[in-house]
Write an enzyme that holds these catalytic residues in place. Structure first.
Site, short mmCIF file in Angstrom:
data_model
loop_
_atom_site.label_atom_id
_atom_site.label_comp_id
_atom_site.label_asym_id
_atom_site.label_seq_id
_atom_site.Cartn_x
_atom_site.Cartn_y
_atom_site.Cartn_z
N GLU A 257 -79.19 62.38 -65.62
CA GLU A 257 -79.92 63.16 -64.63
C GLU A 257 -80.93 63.95 -65.43
O GLU A 257 -80.59 64.84 -66.20
CB GLU A 257 -78.95 64.08 -63.87
N CYS A 296 -82.70 71.63 -61.20
CA CYS A 296 -83.34 70.30 -61.23
C CYS A 296 -83.77 69.89 -59.84
O CYS A 296 -84.62 69.01 -59.69
CB CYS A 296 -82.41 69.23 -61.79
#
Lengths: 521, 521
Positions: A257, A296
């Site tokens: 990720e 994020c």
């Protein structure tokens, strides 16, 4: 010199042999603790987890592991106040932002404890129904999922020392796979303390959970074919992990990720002041400032119809203006600090990079800091940028500034908006704002191929929706392309990463033996 | 000079500008055709497939794409005789072995045509049920699967020029993803001819299927974040693909099927001459010789209880002795050639490597060749090796000789057998032989974590089972670790690789719009 935190590997607490790296209070600038992993016997650490931890976890049923997660959650719940203190000191976050990390982690653990209980007294899972392999039904294929016989190595990011551990560890432990976590150094304290509390409480079998604080040097070298590695962080480090021999030559399964330039899109047809318009302005301002934009999943690009550009800038700016910035210990402060001087520099550099192609619509540098010394504190006000050249401003579509920064982007029509969003080259999440259910659904499907999640905010769920940036354990977390191509969470889908799928082709008599035992009365 | 085959890219047939590489008859040594991809405009080729092919395929429903697969199958069926001629000439296979490739490909296409028809008039798939994101059921998360907006690049192996294309292309095309296939040069003819027939028949939209014959140089450079690549071949090439910037930096999704040292295990408790014992001997001899052992799924290690070592060697050897080897045009021949001189050398070197740690139980070099010149033909007889040092003979567990070669390995007890099998470090398939359903099921689950498939042969399915090495489209094909970590086939599971999964979080009103239309009466 501050306290040096210990590592927990091979079933015991072990200090590094080096001087260590200091962790700081990003508001006060004071040194808090030190971490060090020098000199650890990594082969022994990984072997202990793989063999002792793995065997112990695999011997338990899913229901037993789920009960273990529930017990683990209780231990953490009992020490919650300490975690908030560490978060304030080490992450510089206000209470609401610390909650996203701490309570977010506990909530996720709880969801997996509940999901796992539903899997019952099995040690493997059936995957779908049996399929005939010919006309005669006596010989069939049944897919099964079994825990991988290896360790799960987590190399985690600095922004979620709690949630980042538990959102990965819950599905791993529930799957029967031991965990070794390497938290990001800047905020490793909270991760280390949580592991310490869990270890002291004795709720996990030996080898099920290890923590290594400090350098990640040498960790990847330990990985063997049935191990897995899950990384959250920068695209640069992700590339290093992906090209490591463990992955390239030994097929170690990897989940990444990485960067993501998430979007918020106000659909065509909404007027200024409409409910959808206001929902966009509110969500953008909230997402820009929660955890100082260090998520994020935060909104980086805000797409609105060309005709609404000025009104959108004004509405978002008005909300940002109310954001008080500074020392999280001051109760009037709504947004605390970035996590470190390095992050502060990175955000300032990112802003300068974007400003070449944008104009400033709301200037974060004009925000006064409350109870914080600008020369010391890693605090920045929220900044909204804007561009009139949506197609030409490539930096807007390619640059993730990991702080309270977003850019307003005007679009011509729906097709143009979708095309601009896709220039992010794969993102974690996009949010859609509108009041036409059919148009929202159609846009969601159009964006699904380049996003791990599409969050749709319509007036009927104004008070119910869970937030653009909040990662719910029920939903997939991850995204293609630039976002790393990974898949985390998504309820029981998360277990796939920690299981191996196999087809068992056999007679009905053999396949019958694979079914779970009937639940006892 | 022989005919130079054309490439089909960007919607038209294009010859390379180089001299090309010759393909040979591995039995007669004659040159057949030449392939060349020099000078192709690869960026244009990939853009055409990605944009034109992708848009056209995505505009179709699953049912329409399924009908397209059925039409494609009919085209191939009509030219089946030519394919058998090409296989005999270029692969040196007897008719039964050509069938594994040619009819295996057609069968797989047919299965996906049928599965796809069941997906109906949708253009995306729902993945599981909606999950509540709070107490109020009005805001929920629904996972969807949508076709990735990119191309699927297949870099294929020499042993399955037909099946290797269609087992990948069927799920890709059904998913709405255009295909570019690069067949292995040695046997590229059959792939090229099949694509030519399909293109000429006009059953696919422009850009849906391209073929590039010759060097794979530059192909990976074309890949963008939403493309996928599926590779079948050696571990060395797999490592090159995995470390390419497209994968490492752009998160291009990759599926690898590489080396595999598959096992056959006779469970403890079986006597020589028992049904299970005979089933093992029969299946081992068959798997060693089908396609001259050039199947990634072929049996390489045969594990039997120590006490049955000599009897097993005798039983397998007796069956191998009956295998006539030579020119596939001779009707008495049961096993044809290896595919090339390079493969012949590789098998001879592999045999020499294994012989250092083994003894020869059945010597393939003693087989006479029928209608084939030993100085020219790439033919070898089947060789059974054996070791008395199961633990010490590491080469047996680490070496895949891609020909008619297997090694007999004695084990002490069930735990020892499982441990020896796992020393393959991840394999495509293991087969189990026995008559105790509970013991077979327990062993299957134990081996599931290191295998993509476990094939269980018990006396009740002696006449029904589909074969250790036959890859059925209903079952997963792939394996962890050394086998590459990939997943192909498995019925509709195969569609996952060509789809992107996303969670759509929205109100019930929006989610309702995502459901498929009710079937018309």
């Amino acid at each position: 010199m501050s306290e040096r935190l210990s590592n927990f590997v091979a079933g015991r607490w072990q200090a590094g042999t080096g001087a260590g790296t200091a962790l700081f209070d990003p508001v006060l600038g004071t040194e808090l603790v030190r971490v060090d992993a020098t000199g650890l016997d990594l082969p022994a650490a990984f072997a202990f987890a793989r063999e002792q931890g793995g065997a112990a976890l695999r011997a338990m049923t899913y229901a037993q592991r789920a009960a273990m997660l529930a017990a683990l959650g209780k231990v953490l719940q009992a020490h919650r106040d300490v975690y908030y203190e560490i978060a304030t000191a080490n992450s510089g976050t206000v209470k609401n932002d610390s909650a996203v990390d701490i309570d977010g982690g506990l909530f996720t653990l709880g969801v997996y404890a509940k999901l796992g209980a539903g899997l019952g007294a099995q040690r493997h899972l059936l995957d779908g129904d049996a399929a005939r392999l010919g006309k005669d039904p006596l010989f069939q294929s049944q897919h099964v999922l079994v825990p991988t016989r290896g360790v799960a190595l987590f190399i985690n990011a600095f922004n979620f020392p709690s949630w980042g551990l538990w959102e990965k560890a819950a599905p791993a432990l529930l799957s029967g796979v031991p965990v070794i976590v390497k938290p990001a150094t800047a905020t490793a304290w909270l991760t280390q303390r949580m592991v310490q509390d869990v270890v002291n409480a004795g709720v996990l079998p030996a080898g099920a959970l290890s923590v290594i604080c400090g350098s990640s040097s040498g960790l990847m070298d330990q990985l063997q074919p049935f191990d897995v590695v899950s990384f959250t962080g920068s695209a640069e480090t992700a590339a290093v992990i992906r090209s490591h021999p463990a992955v390239v030559q030994r097929s170690v399964r990897v989940n990444i990720e990485a960067d993501s330039i998430n979007s918020a899109l106000l659909l065509p047809g909404e007027t200024p002041g409409s409910e959808a318009f206001e929902l966009l302005a509110k969500e953008v301002a909230r997402e820009m400032t929660v955890k100082s934009g260090q998520k994020c999943t935060a909104i980086r690009r805000v797409l609105v119809p060309e005709a609404l550009y000025a009104q959108a800038a004004e509405a978002i700016g008005a909300r940002l203006a109310k954001t008080t910035v500074g020392n999280p210990r001051n109760e009037t402060v709504r947004m605390g600090a970035l996590v470190s001087r390095a992050q502060l520099r990175s955000v300032q550099e990112g802003l300068a990079h974007l400003k070449v192609q944008t104009t400033v619509l709301h200037d974060g540098s004009q925000h006064p800091l409350f109870d914080a010394d600008p020369a010391v504190a890693c605090c920045v006000g929220p900044t909204l940028l804007g561009t009139q050249d949506a197609d030409g401003a490539d930096r807007v579509h390619n640059t993730e500034v990991f702080g309270p920064v977003a850019t307003l982007v005007p679009y011509r029509d729906a097709a143009h908006a979708l095309q601009l969003i896709r220039r992010g080259q794969g993102s974690l999440v996009a949010s859609l704002y509108g009041s036409d259910a059919a148009a929202l659904a159609a846009s969601a499907i159009e964006l699904a191929s380049s996003h791990g999640r599409v969050h749709v905010i319509s007036p009927d769920v104004a008070a119910l929706h869970t937030g653009h940036g909040n990662v719910m354990p029920q939903s997939l977390h991850g995204g293609p392309g630039r976002a790393g191509g990974g898949e985390e969470l998504g309820g029981l889908k998360a277990l796939n990463f920690y299981h191996r799928r196999a087809a068992v082709q056999a007679s009905t008599a053999v396949l019958t033996q694979l079914s779970p035992p009937a639940p006892s009365a």
